[in-house]
Design a protein around this motif. Structure first.
Motif, PDB file in Angstrom:
ATOM      1  N   MET A  59      -1.870 -23.203  36.029  1.00 18.33           N
ATOM      2  CA  MET A  59      -1.744 -24.154  34.916  1.00 18.33           C
ATOM      3  C   MET A  59      -0.461 -23.896  34.145  1.00 18.33           C
ATOM      4  SD  MET A  59      -5.622 -24.407  33.511  1.00 18.33           S
ATOM      5  CE  MET A  59      -5.125 -24.835  31.871  1.00 18.33           C
ATOM      6  N   TYR A  60      -0.146 -22.603  33.973  1.00 18.33           N
ATOM      7  CA  TYR A  60       1.040 -22.273  33.195  1.00 18.33           C
ATOM      8  C   TYR A  60       2.320 -22.694  33.933  1.00 18.33           C
ATOM      9  CZ  TYR A  60       4.546 -20.054  30.486  1.00 18.33           C
ATOM     10  OH  TYR A  60       5.669 -19.863  29.750  1.00 18.33           O
ATOM     11  N   ARG A  61       2.349 -22.481  35.250  1.00 14.96           N
ATOM     12  CA  ARG A  61       3.522 -22.900  36.040  1.00 14.96           C
ATOM     13  C   ARG A  61       3.689 -24.417  35.922  1.00 14.96           C
ATOM     14  NH1 ARG A  61       8.052 -21.124  36.583  1.00 14.96           N
ATOM     15  NH2 ARG A  61       8.623 -23.279  36.404  1.00 14.96           N
TER      16      ARG A  61
ATOM     17  N   THR B  19       8.644  -8.948  26.089  1.00 13.86           N
ATOM     18  CA  THR B  19       7.264  -8.977  25.594  1.00 13.86           C
ATOM     19  C   THR B  19       6.680 -10.368  25.831  1.00 13.86           C
ATOM     20  OG1 THR B  19       7.921  -9.601  23.348  1.00 13.86           O
ATOM     21  CG2 THR B  19       7.744  -7.250  23.816  1.00 13.86           C
ATOM     22  N   GLY B  20       5.360 -10.426  26.056  1.00 12.17           N
ATOM     23  CA  GLY B  20       4.710 -11.703  26.354  1.00 12.17           C
ATOM     24  C   GLY B  20       5.378 -12.350  27.562  1.00 12.17           C
ATOM     25  N   CYS B  21       5.502 -11.577  28.638  1.00 11.49           N
ATOM     26  CA  CYS B  21       6.357 -11.977  29.774  1.00 11.49           C
ATOM     27  C   CYS B  21       5.758 -13.062  30.638  1.00 11.49           C
ATOM     28  CB  CYS B  21       6.670 -10.764  30.637  1.00 11.49           C
ATOM     29  SG  CYS B  21       5.199 -10.077  31.456  1.00 11.49           S
TER      30      CYS B  21
ATOM     31  N   GLN C  28       5.770  -6.799  29.481  1.00 13.09           N
ATOM     32  CA  GLN C  28       4.353  -6.635  29.146  1.00 13.09           C
ATOM     33  C   GLN C  28       3.767  -7.963  28.728  1.00 13.09           C
ATOM     34  OE1 GLN C  28       4.032  -7.888  25.506  1.00 13.09           O
ATOM     35  NE2 GLN C  28       2.643  -6.137  25.489  1.00 13.09           N
ATOM     36  N   ASP C  29       2.456  -8.102  28.827  1.00 15.34           N
ATOM     37  CA  ASP C  29       1.768  -9.323  28.404  1.00 15.34           C
ATOM     38  C   ASP C  29       0.332  -8.944  28.031  1.00 15.34           C
ATOM     39  OD1 ASP C  29       2.443 -12.547  28.857  1.00 15.34           O
ATOM     40  OD2 ASP C  29       0.294 -12.067  28.718  1.00 15.34           O
ATOM     41  N   LEU C  30      -0.219  -9.755  27.133  1.00 15.34           N
ATOM     42  CA  LEU C  30      -1.607  -9.576  26.703  1.00 15.34           C
ATOM     43  C   LEU C  30      -2.584  -9.862  27.842  1.00 15.34           C
ATOM     44  CD1 LEU C  30      -3.162  -9.299  23.936  1.00 15.34           C
ATOM     45  CD2 LEU C  30      -3.217 -11.780  23.908  1.00 15.34           C
TER      46      LEU C  30
ATOM     47  N   GLY D  12      -0.917  -5.370  27.314  1.00 13.58           N
ATOM     48  CA  GLY D  12      -1.172  -4.885  25.959  1.00 13.58           C
ATOM     49  C   GLY D  12      -0.760  -5.910  24.922  1.00 13.58           C
ATOM     50  N   ASP D  13      -0.953  -5.536  23.666  1.00 15.69           N
ATOM     51  CA  ASP D  13      -0.592  -6.391  22.537  1.00 15.69           C
ATOM     52  C   ASP D  13       0.851  -6.079  22.139  1.00 15.69           C
ATOM     53  OD1 ASP D  13      -0.361  -7.803  20.211  1.00 15.69           O
ATOM     54  OD2 ASP D  13      -1.823  -6.596  19.083  1.00 15.69           O
ATOM     55  N   ALA D  14       1.692  -7.097  22.116  1.00 12.82           N
ATOM     56  CA  ALA D  14       3.112  -6.890  21.802  1.00 12.82           C
ATOM     57  C   ALA D  14       3.328  -6.421  20.361  1.00 12.82           C
ATOM     58  CB  ALA D  14       3.889  -8.171  22.058  1.00 12.82           C
ATOM     59  N   ALA D  15       2.296  -6.496  19.527  1.00  8.75           N
ATOM     60  CA  ALA D  15       2.439  -6.005  18.151  1.00  8.75           C
ATOM     61  C   ALA D  15       2.166  -4.500  18.068  1.00  8.75           C
ATOM     62  CB  ALA D  15       1.508  -6.764  17.213  1.00  8.75           C
TER      63      ALA D  15
ATOM     64  N   HIS E 200      11.802 -11.984  23.834  1.00  6.21           N
ATOM     65  CA  HIS E 200      10.504 -12.685  23.901  1.00  6.21           C
ATOM     66  C   HIS E 200      10.757 -14.178  23.825  1.00  6.21           C
ATOM     67  CE1 HIS E 200       6.370 -13.863  23.323  1.00  6.21           C
ATOM     68  NE2 HIS E 200       6.864 -14.742  22.468  1.00  6.21           N
ATOM     69  N   PHE E 201      10.075 -14.936  24.649  1.00  6.43           N
ATOM     70  CA  PHE E 201      10.159 -16.390  24.532  1.00  6.43           C
ATOM     71  C   PHE E 201       8.806 -17.026  24.850  1.00  6.43           C
ATOM     72  CE2 PHE E 201      11.207 -20.759  25.656  1.00  6.43           C
ATOM     73  CZ  PHE E 201      11.968 -21.098  24.546  1.00  6.43           C
ATOM     74  N   GLY E 202       8.265 -17.710  23.865  1.00  3.95           N
ATOM     75  CA  GLY E 202       7.184 -18.634  24.170  1.00  3.95           C
ATOM     76  C   GLY E 202       5.764 -18.222  23.855  1.00  3.95           C
ATOM     77  N   GLY E 203       5.503 -17.103  23.206  1.00  5.96           N
ATOM     78  CA  GLY E 203       4.110 -16.750  22.938  1.00  5.96           C
ATOM     79  C   GLY E 203       3.845 -16.320  21.509  1.00  5.96           C
TER      80      GLY E 203
HETATM   81  C1  LIG Z   1       3.814 -19.572  26.880  1.00  6.47           C
HETATM   82  S1  LIG Z   1       3.627 -18.062  27.730  1.00  6.47           S
HETATM   83  C2  LIG Z   1       5.315 -17.571  27.889  1.00  6.47           C
HETATM   84  C3  LIG Z   1       5.539 -16.654  29.028  1.00  6.47           C
HETATM   85  C4  LIG Z   1       6.997 -16.302  29.309  1.00  6.47           C
HETATM   86  N1  LIG Z   1       7.604 -15.647  28.177  1.00  6.47           N
HETATM   87  C5  LIG Z   1       7.797 -17.488  29.730  1.00  6.47           C
HETATM   88  O1  LIG Z   1       8.741 -17.867  29.035  1.00  6.47           O
HETATM   89  O2  LIG Z   1       7.496 -18.053  30.768  1.00  6.47           O
HETATM   90  C6  LIG Z   1       3.066 -17.005  26.436  1.00  6.47           C
HETATM   91  C7  LIG Z   1       2.646 -15.646  26.907  1.00  6.47           C
HETATM   92  O3  LIG Z   1       2.507 -14.820  25.755  1.00  6.47           O
HETATM   93  C8  LIG Z   1       1.407 -13.970  25.995  1.00  6.47           C
HETATM   94  N2  LIG Z   1       0.921 -13.439  24.708  1.00  6.47           N
HETATM   95  C9  LIG Z   1       0.272 -14.095  23.718  1.00  6.47           C
HETATM   96  N3  LIG Z   1      -0.028 -13.241  22.719  1.00  6.47           N
HETATM   97  C10 LIG Z   1       0.445 -12.021  23.083  1.00  6.47           C
HETATM   98  C11 LIG Z   1       0.441 -10.738  22.476  1.00  6.47           C
HETATM   99  N4  LIG Z   1      -0.108 -10.520  21.269  1.00  6.47           N
HETATM  100  N5  LIG Z   1       1.021  -9.713  23.127  1.00  6.47           N
HETATM  101  C12 LIG Z   1       1.602  -9.897  24.347  1.00  6.47           C
HETATM  102  N6  LIG Z   1       1.626 -11.086  24.980  1.00  6.47           N
HETATM  103  C13 LIG Z   1       1.058 -12.152  24.356  1.00  6.47           C
HETATM  104  C14 LIG Z   1       0.404 -14.851  26.716  1.00  6.47           C
HETATM  105  O4  LIG Z   1      -0.590 -14.108  27.399  1.00  6.47           O
HETATM  106  C15 LIG Z   1       1.313 -15.654  27.646  1.00  6.47           C
HETATM  107  O5  LIG Z   1       1.457 -15.070  28.914  1.00  6.47           O
END
Ligand SMILES: C[S@@+](CC[C@H](N)C(=O)[O-])C[C@H]1O[C@@H](n2cnc3c(N)ncnc32)[C@H](O)[C@@H]1O
Length: 331
Positions: free
Chosen positions: A69-71, A107-109, A131-133, A161-164, A178-181
């Motif tokens: 779905m994300y792709r 982060t949030g990769c 890393q990613d949640l 893990g949690d990026a915070a 980081h981009f997008g989360g």
């Molecule tokens: C919209 S996707 C973006 C993924 C990637 N950065 C990209 O540009 O394709 C958002 C990502 O952020 C991750 N995310 C959300 N909250 C997070 C957190 N607290 N710590 C780490 N990752 C997190 C989600 O699991 C998801 O994979």
């Protein structure tokens, strides 16, 4: 076998961790398990600590269907914004100003789509961590890299893990991206502060997410894009940067629907000399005006002091310092 050169630390205490058959072990026995089915990818997540944002992200991204779905979403996004995805990711990664042999963290990769552009800048001797949640996203990224980029998989260290709460020592990286989360993080300021904490002074942080440029608010364009996804109405969190942020820029990309903030990590507060004397009627310095304020006097006294200082050809600061020194019996 993957041999990360930057070691993981306990995200809660900062303590050193040692690798064992079941995971990364803290001296007191706490274990961070290897992610199921992925060799040496630690899972630092504590679901018990999850806030509302984390639960929303996990519901969206931590499912078997989430990766496809994300792709699909990414293909829609770049087609809608009329941008070539690879070129966009290259341009954004270039803002990290990386050099060959350095180390960068993402982060949030998600599926790790930003990592190839970053590794291109780091060269064969560089090191990327991501890393990613979502365990599902990280497992999919791991499988994808092993299948499609096996030669470079050894340069990438993954974790869940949690990026915070990042599992690294202060200043471990040359840059963080980081981009997008981050819009869905429970604490956006902590998410940015953590990126800055793990970057050495002088290194770069680049962070971006959905959020329409403010001058477009109120237009029909804004109503359409925010109606499609309310996150596109989010403001850029420029006021949440850590005090050590320097050389800060804020811009909007992807049809001005996403903000991007980039900055250099400094040390402490900005350098300035607060002791440079002011010329003119008030006199004193920035330091004395802030730290030397006296108890309030009557307006009449204030006016008389002002007149007396002017008559003596002194600034208010110099007249008051002299008058108070006399009264205090100082030479
Ligand atoms: C919209 S996707 C973006 C993924 C990637 N950065 C990209 O540009 O394709 C958002 C990502 O952020 C991750 N995310 C959300 N909250 C997070 C957190 N607290 N710590 C780490 N990752 C997190 C989600 O699991 C998801 O994979």
């Amino acid at each position: 076998m993957i041999m990360p050169r930057i070691p993981f630390r306990c995200p809660q205490t900062g303590a050193a961790l040692t690798a064992g058959p079941e995971g990364l072990l803290r001296a007191d026995g706490r274990i961070y398990p290897w992610l199921h089915g992925c060799a040496e990818v630690p899972d630092f997540l504590s679901p018990a600590d999850a806030g509302e944002g984390q639960r929303a992200s996990l519901a969206m991204y931590d499912t078997a269907a989430a990766t496809a779905m994300y792709r699909n979403f990414l293909d829609w996004l770049f087609a809608t914004c009329q941008q070539d995805e690879a070129a966009f990711r290259r341009d954004l990664a270039a803002r990290l100003r990386l050099a060959p042999g350095q180390a960068a963290l993402v982060t949030g990769c998600g599926l790790g789509d930003d990592v190839p552009a970053i590794l291109d800048m780091l060269g064969d001797a560089g090191e990327a961590h991501a890393q990613d949640l979502s365990a599902a996203m990280v497992a999919a990224a791991d499988a994808l890299w092993r299948r499609e980029m096996p030669a470079r998989r050894g340069q990438l260290t993954l974790s869940v893990g949690d990026a915070a709460h990042l599992p690294y020592a202060d200043g471990a990286f040359d840059a963080a991206y980081h981009f997008g989360g981050i819009n869905l993080y429970d604490d956006i300021g902590s998410g940015i502060a953590e990126m800055a904490r793990v970057v050495r002074p002088g290194g770069r942080v680049v962070v971006g997410d959905e959020g329409l440029a403010p001058w477009l608010h109120g237009t029909d364009f804004a109503a359409m894009v925010i109606g499609n996804n309310p996150l596109w109405g989010r403001p850029a969190p420029i006021g949440l940067l850590p005090p050590a942020a320097r050389d800060v820029s804020l811009c909007w990309v992807l049809a001005n629907c996403f903000w991007v903030i980039e900055f250099t990590v400094g040390e402490g507060l900005p350098a300035l000399d607060p002791h440079v004397p002011h010329q003119g009627r008030r006199g004193g310095t920035m330091f004395t005006r802030h730290h030397g304020a006296l108890e309030a006097v009557t307006p009449q006294t204030r006016a008389r002091v002002s007149q007396a200082a002017a008559a003596a050809g002194l600034s208010l600061h110099d007249w008051l310092e002299q008058a108070l020194a006399e009264r205090l019996g100082e030479p």
